[in-house]
Motif scaffolding. Structure first.
Motif, PDB file in Angstrom:
ATOM      1  N   GLN A 115     -16.348 -37.791  34.481  1.00  0.00           N
ATOM      2  CA  GLN A 115     -15.601 -37.412  33.280  1.00  0.00           C
ATOM      3  C   GLN A 115     -14.608 -38.527  32.940  1.00  0.00           C
ATOM      4  OE1 GLN A 115     -16.497 -34.697  31.736  1.00  0.00           O
ATOM      5  NE2 GLN A 115     -15.015 -34.826  30.080  1.00  0.00           N
TER       6      GLN A 115
ATOM      7  N   GLY B 172     -10.515 -38.494  23.106  1.00  0.00           N
ATOM      8  CA  GLY B 172     -11.190 -37.320  23.650  1.00  0.00           C
ATOM      9  C   GLY B 172     -11.798 -37.589  25.008  1.00  0.00           C
ATOM     10  N   SER B 173     -12.458 -36.571  25.524  1.00  0.00           N
ATOM     11  CA  SER B 173     -13.113 -36.658  26.829  1.00  0.00           C
ATOM     12  C   SER B 173     -14.617 -36.747  26.636  1.00  0.00           C
ATOM     13  CB  SER B 173     -12.798 -35.416  27.658  1.00  0.00           C
ATOM     14  OG  SER B 173     -11.424 -35.360  27.931  1.00  0.00           O
TER      15      SER B 173
ATOM     16  N   ASN C 198     -11.708 -40.113  29.986  1.00  0.00           N
ATOM     17  CA  ASN C 198     -10.796 -39.789  28.890  1.00  0.00           C
ATOM     18  C   ASN C 198     -10.543 -41.052  28.075  1.00  0.00           C
ATOM     19  OD1 ASN C 198     -10.288 -37.045  29.580  1.00  0.00           O
ATOM     20  ND2 ASN C 198      -8.995 -37.767  31.241  1.00  0.00           N
TER      21      ASN C 198
END
Length: 158
Positions: free
Chosen positions: A115, A87-88, A117
Motif C-alpha cells: 500500500q 490518495g492511496s 500513499n
C-alpha cells in the motif's frame, strides 16, 4: 457571421488557464503552495531537483479543450489524477531474493501487494487566482462585445 461572446470567453479562458496551470509546474506548487517532496522526487534522472518533472511526460500529456460551456483538462496518463488529487494505491511487489547484511543468508520474498500513499500535488483546479482570471476574461470580453455593438449601431443605425 457575428462572433459569439461565449466562444470568445471560452477560448480566452482555455488559453489563460493552460498558461496558469503550466506555470504551476515551473513554480513547483499550486499558486504559491509548494508541493511536498518525497525521497524519490527530490532529484530526477538528470540530478535536478524538480518535483513531478522527471521526463516531462505528465506535463506534456495535459490537454485542454472547450466542451459545451466549460474548459476541460484531460491527460491520457493514469497517474496524472493521482498526483493532482493525492490518495492511496496498491502496487504489486515482484518476488525477489533478499540478503541479510549481518549473517549473509539469502531468502526468497514472495510476490505481495504494498500500500502506497501519494501526497496531493495539485497543479490543476479551482483557486482564487483562477476565479480572478476568469472574471477578468469575462469583463474584457463583455467590454469588447459592447464596443462592437456600439460600433455596429453607429455604422448602421443612426
Amino acid at each position: 457571421m457575428p462572433r459569439n461572446i461565449y466562444d470568445d470567453i471560452l477560448r480566452d479562458a482555455r488559453v489563460k488557464l493552460t498558461e496558469m496551470f503550466n506555470n504551476n509546474f515551473r513554480e513547483q506548487g499550486f499558486f504559491g503552495q509548494k508541493w511536498v517532496a518525497t525521497k524519490v522526487s527530490k532529484k530526477n534522472k538528470r540530478g535536478m531537483g524538480s518535483i513531478l518533472i522527471v521526463t516531462g511526460a505528465m506535463r506534456r500529456s495535459i490537454r485542454s479543450v472547450v466542451s459545451g460551456m466549460a474548459v476541460v483538462f484531460t491527460s491520457n496518463l493514469p497517474y496524472t489524477a493521482l498526483h493532482n488529487e493525492g490518495g492511496s494505491f496498491s502496487v504489486s511487489v515482484r518476488a525477489h531474493s533478499r540478503t541479510n547484511r549481518k549473517t549473509g543468508n539469502t531468502h526468497m520474498v514472495r510476490q505481495h501487494p504494498r500500500q502506497m500513499n501519494m501526497p496531493r500535488r495539485q497543479f490543476i483546479g479551482d483557486h482564487e487566482k483562477v476565479r480572478q482570471a476568469l472574471g477578468d476574461i469575462v469583463n474584457k470580453n463583455l467590454q469588447e462585445f459592447s464596443q462592437r455593438l456600439a460600433d455596429n449601431f453607429n455604422r448602421n443605425g443612426r
